[in-house]
Write a protein that holds these residues in place. Structure first.
Motif, PDB file in Angstrom:
ATOM      1  N   PRO A 236       0.834  -1.212   0.000  1.00  0.00           N
ATOM      2  CA  PRO A 236       0.000   0.000   0.000  1.00  0.00           C
ATOM      3  C   PRO A 236       0.862   1.253   0.000  1.00  0.00           C
ATOM      4  O   PRO A 236       1.864   1.324   0.700  1.00  0.00           O
ATOM      5  N   SER A 237       0.475   2.240  -0.796  1.00  0.00           N
ATOM      6  CA  SER A 237       1.292   3.444  -0.949  1.00  0.00           C
ATOM      7  C   SER A 237       0.842   4.567  -0.017  1.00  0.00           C
ATOM      8  O   SER A 237       1.624   5.423   0.330  1.00  0.00           O
ATOM      9  N   ASP A 238      -0.423   4.565   0.367  1.00  0.00           N
ATOM     10  CA  ASP A 238      -0.863   5.610   1.308  1.00  0.00           C
ATOM     11  C   ASP A 238      -1.898   5.060   2.295  1.00  0.00           C
ATOM     12  O   ASP A 238      -2.257   3.894   2.235  1.00  0.00           O
ATOM     13  N   GLU A 239      -2.365   5.923   3.170  1.00  0.00           N
ATOM     14  CA  GLU A 239      -3.293   5.550   4.230  1.00  0.00           C
ATOM     15  C   GLU A 239      -4.563   4.886   3.700  1.00  0.00           C
ATOM     16  O   GLU A 239      -5.036   3.915   4.252  1.00  0.00           O
ATOM     17  N   GLY A 240      -5.091   5.424   2.627  1.00  0.00           N
ATOM     18  CA  GLY A 240      -6.337   4.912   2.039  1.00  0.00           C
ATOM     19  C   GLY A 240      -6.204   3.457   1.644  1.00  0.00           C
ATOM     20  O   GLY A 240      -7.042   2.636   1.976  1.00  0.00           O
ATOM     21  N   ASP A 241      -5.097   3.162   0.957  1.00  0.00           N
ATOM     22  CA  ASP A 241      -4.843   1.785   0.544  1.00  0.00           C
ATOM     23  C   ASP A 241      -4.709   0.876   1.746  1.00  0.00           C
ATOM     24  O   ASP A 241      -5.163  -0.257   1.734  1.00  0.00           O
ATOM     25  N   LEU A 242      -4.083   1.396   2.793  1.00  0.00           N
ATOM     26  CA  LEU A 242      -3.841   0.608   3.981  1.00  0.00           C
ATOM     27  C   LEU A 242      -5.151   0.178   4.640  1.00  0.00           C
ATOM     28  O   LEU A 242      -5.323  -0.992   4.987  1.00  0.00           O
ATOM     29  N   SER A 243      -6.080   1.134   4.779  1.00  0.00           N
ATOM     30  CA  SER A 243      -7.336   0.779   5.439  1.00  0.00           C
ATOM     31  C   SER A 243      -8.142  -0.168   4.553  1.00  0.00           C
ATOM     32  O   SER A 243      -8.837  -1.055   5.043  1.00  0.00           O
ATOM     33  N   GLN A 244      -8.017   0.014   3.245  1.00  0.00           N
ATOM     34  CA  GLN A 244      -8.675  -0.902   2.314  1.00  0.00           C
ATOM     35  C   GLN A 244      -8.125  -2.310   2.507  1.00  0.00           C
ATOM     36  O   GLN A 244      -8.864  -3.281   2.534  1.00  0.00           O
ATOM     37  N   GLN A 245      -6.819  -2.390   2.717  1.00  0.00           N
ATOM     38  CA  GLN A 245      -6.198  -3.695   2.897  1.00  0.00           C
ATOM     39  C   GLN A 245      -6.672  -4.343   4.207  1.00  0.00           C
ATOM     40  O   GLN A 245      -6.923  -5.531   4.264  1.00  0.00           O
ATOM     41  N   HIS A 246      -6.792  -3.517   5.238  1.00  0.00           N
ATOM     42  CA  HIS A 246      -7.292  -4.021   6.516  1.00  0.00           C
ATOM     43  C   HIS A 246      -8.686  -4.595   6.351  1.00  0.00           C
ATOM     44  O   HIS A 246      -9.009  -5.645   6.884  1.00  0.00           O
ATOM     45  N   HIS A 247      -9.493  -3.869   5.583  1.00  0.00           N
ATOM     46  CA  HIS A 247     -10.859  -4.303   5.336  1.00  0.00           C
ATOM     47  C   HIS A 247     -10.859  -5.657   4.621  1.00  0.00           C
ATOM     48  O   HIS A 247     -11.592  -6.559   4.993  1.00  0.00           O
ATOM     49  N   GLU A 248     -10.010  -5.802   3.620  1.00  0.00           N
ATOM     50  CA  GLU A 248      -9.927  -7.055   2.880  1.00  0.00           C
ATOM     51  C   GLU A 248      -9.429  -8.196   3.757  1.00  0.00           C
ATOM     52  O   GLU A 248      -9.884  -9.327   3.642  1.00  0.00           O
ATOM     53  N   GLU A 249      -8.483  -7.865   4.642  1.00  0.00           N
ATOM     54  CA  GLU A 249      -7.984  -8.886   5.559  1.00  0.00           C
ATOM     55  C   GLU A 249      -9.079  -9.359   6.503  1.00  0.00           C
ATOM     56  O   GLU A 249      -9.188 -10.538   6.806  1.00  0.00           O
ATOM     57  N   TRP A 250      -9.905  -8.398   6.930  1.00  0.00           N
ATOM     58  CA  TRP A 250     -10.997  -8.736   7.833  1.00  0.00           C
ATOM     59  C   TRP A 250     -11.972  -9.683   7.135  1.00  0.00           C
ATOM     60  O   TRP A 250     -12.400 -10.678   7.704  1.00  0.00           O
ATOM     61  N   ILE A 251     -12.297  -9.369   5.882  1.00  0.00           N
ATOM     62  CA  ILE A 251     -13.200 -10.229   5.112  1.00  0.00           C
ATOM     63  C   ILE A 251     -12.573 -11.608   4.951  1.00  0.00           C
ATOM     64  O   ILE A 251     -13.223 -12.635   5.146  1.00  0.00           O
ATOM     65  N   PHE A 252     -11.283 -11.603   4.645  1.00  0.00           N
ATOM     66  CA  PHE A 252     -10.565 -12.867   4.466  1.00  0.00           C
ATOM     67  C   PHE A 252     -10.630 -13.718   5.737  1.00  0.00           C
ATOM     68  O   PHE A 252     -10.958 -14.889   5.699  1.00  0.00           O
ATOM     69  N   LEU A 253     -10.352 -13.093   6.879  1.00  0.00           N
ATOM     70  CA  LEU A 253     -10.357 -13.822   8.150  1.00  0.00           C
ATOM     71  C   LEU A 253     -11.749 -14.339   8.478  1.00  0.00           C
ATOM     72  O   LEU A 253     -11.922 -15.458   8.927  1.00  0.00           O
ATOM     73  N   ASN A 254     -12.727 -13.480   8.236  1.00  0.00           N
ATOM     74  CA  ASN A 254     -14.104 -13.840   8.506  1.00  0.00           C
ATOM     75  C   ASN A 254     -14.538 -15.048   7.682  1.00  0.00           C
ATOM     76  O   ASN A 254     -15.136 -15.984   8.189  1.00  0.00           O
TER      77      ASN A 254
END
Ligand code: ZN
Length: 136
Positions: A46-64
């Motif tokens: 991720p290059s900036d904050e926006g991408d980072l939170s998007q990645q967190h969101h995707e990780e959450w979906i993945f874990l779920n």
């Protein structure tokens, strides 16, 4: 005389075992496919904050999603264990046989329809968090 096949299992149990083993394989494959997808996703740093939170969101979906798969895999392997123990197809709550119709729909079912509905109601009421087997 009991009707058993060469392995000493009830013929229906052998059939459900095949269904359950195929399901376990399917879940395992789905889980490793998701893992591979996640590894690929991680290569995009991720290059900036926006991408980072998007990645967190995707990780959450993945874990779920993985948690659901894990749970299903455990249900399926528990059912296979019950076939080994010859307690498969018997409701763990009332000891009555679970109908073939229900087992065809949900081969890893632990409870008959009546008990499952009672348990679901109790979970919905907050009385039970999740049904736990007594011997664990
Ligand atoms: Zn029951």
């Amino acid at each position: 005389m009991k009707i058993v096949n060469k392995n000493g299992q009830k013929p229906n149990h052998a059939r459900y075992r095949k269904v359950l083993e195929a399901k376990a394989e399917e879940v395992r494959r789905s889980m490793s496919a998701q893992k591979a997808a996640q590894v690929v996703a991680r290569l995009d740093v991720p290059s900036d904050e926006g991408d980072l939170s998007q990645q967190h969101h995707e990780e959450w979906i993945f874990l779920n999603r993985n948690t659901i798969d894990m749970k299903l895999l455990r249900e399926v392997s528990d059912a296979l264990h019950r076939i080994d123990q010859d307690t498969y197809g018997i409701c763990m709550e009332c000891d009555e046989p679970i109908s073939a119709k229900r087992l065809d729909a949900v081969p890893w079912a632990r409870f008959c329809v009546t008990c499952q509905e009672l348990i679901s109601t109790r979970i919905a009421d907050g009385e039970l968090v999740e049904y736990q087997e007594a011997d664990r």
